[in-house]
Design an enzyme around this catalytic site. Sequence first.
Site, PDB file in Angstrom:
ATOM      1  N   GLU A 107     -29.431   1.648  11.783  1.00 41.46           N
ATOM      2  CA  GLU A 107     -29.276   2.692  12.792  1.00 41.46           C
ATOM      3  C   GLU A 107     -27.905   2.701  13.465  1.00 41.46           C
ATOM      4  O   GLU A 107     -27.433   3.762  13.888  1.00 41.46           O
ATOM      5  CB  GLU A 107     -30.377   2.562  13.861  1.00 41.46           C
ATOM      6  N   HIS A 113       6.024   4.443   9.958  1.00 40.41           N
ATOM      7  CA  HIS A 113       5.401   4.231  11.266  1.00 40.41           C
ATOM      8  C   HIS A 113       6.526   3.963  12.253  1.00 40.41           C
ATOM      9  O   HIS A 113       7.540   3.355  11.896  1.00 40.41           O
ATOM     10  CB  HIS A 113       4.427   3.052  11.207  1.00 40.41           C
ATOM     11  N   GLY A 153      -2.175   4.162   1.167  1.00 40.67           N
ATOM     12  CA  GLY A 153      -1.355   4.360  -0.020  1.00 40.67           C
ATOM     13  C   GLY A 153      -2.123   4.764  -1.266  1.00 40.67           C
ATOM     14  O   GLY A 153      -1.684   5.627  -2.029  1.00 40.67           O
ATOM     15  N   SER A 191       0.810  -1.214   0.000  1.00 37.62           N
ATOM     16  CA  SER A 191       0.000   0.000   0.000  1.00 37.62           C
ATOM     17  C   SER A 191       0.850   1.273   0.000  1.00 37.62           C
ATOM     18  O   SER A 191       0.808   2.069  -0.930  1.00 37.62           O
ATOM     19  CB  SER A 191      -0.940  -0.003   1.209  1.00 37.62           C
TER      20      SER A 191
END
Length: 341
Positions: free
Chosen positions: A228, A109, A135, A28
């Site tokens: 909902e 990261h 990505g 990614s």
Amino acid sequence: MPAKIYSDKDGDLNALKNKTVAVIGFGSQGHAHALNLKESGVKVVIGLYPGSKSIATAKKMGFQVFTTAEAVKKADIIFMAVPDLSIAGVYEKDVAPNLTKGKTLLFSHGFAIHFKTVKPPKDIDVIMVAPKGPGHLVRRQYQEGRGVPALIAVYQNPSKQARKVALAWAKGIGGTRAGVIETSFKEETETDLFGEQAVLCGGASALVQAGYDTLVAAGYQPEMAYFECLHELKLIVDLMYEAGISGMRFSISETAKYGDVVTGPRIINKAVRAEMKQVLKEIQNGTFAKGWIREAKTGKKKYHKLLAAGAKHPIEKTGARLRGLMPWIGKRNIGGAQAAY
């Protein structure tokens, strides 16, 4: 104090001139960084293990592909674009033996550096450039002349050029077009893990399931509970994404707004907030990281068991049937979300 936001004028691609960058992995983030940098005039090579399914894809996109070890040897900057728990093994086997003084190690990261699954030598720069988006979005925004906001961080800086390189990389992938904020490996890692666990993934999915279970147990139709508690969540999140919480409240009914402000604090009460603080403490002191690393090393049995249990929750069957009635919702291959290497 508000963070300083860097823009396009703060990034200088000359910091990457005459350098070779190696993107290790082509999933990614890897493919997006590689393509964007290439189109920004940066020399990019790809490092993959022999037999990787990504080799053909990378070559088709015009990249030179080498084994990871060879790519590291050729590169001045090495981007570890592989999953958190794969980084340590790739680093020990192919990266560390080929790191020489003056090279730069880059991450998107901070997990591996902050929790010390990777311990780089002191004579290399260690930096982070972390786009705040997946990505495919980093790539698409770049192609459209825009960018995804990004974070940068400097962990080691023997060259005294680490921040310039991080800003140049952020500019090369389009991040400075949107805005870049400087952080630290510690701050990025701990806030990222907390957000995922307490709010974005863990908190949101558990809240949706609990709401659904409450309505169904009270005798309401599963389809009504799904609409909902899950389907309409996107509407609210999109409003918050576009205009903040106050902007969302401006757009909903008075009844919904009143229910929001008086009932929300009953759901996210003192006990929940205390549990959030405990979750953060376990992230900060390494308890979560140690547990996740141990889980991975022992075959991920608990992890897979919990995922399988979640997939069997009744809301999944109800949702699959209802989404089939809504052709405007894009169909996703849920097995294709993992980062490739």
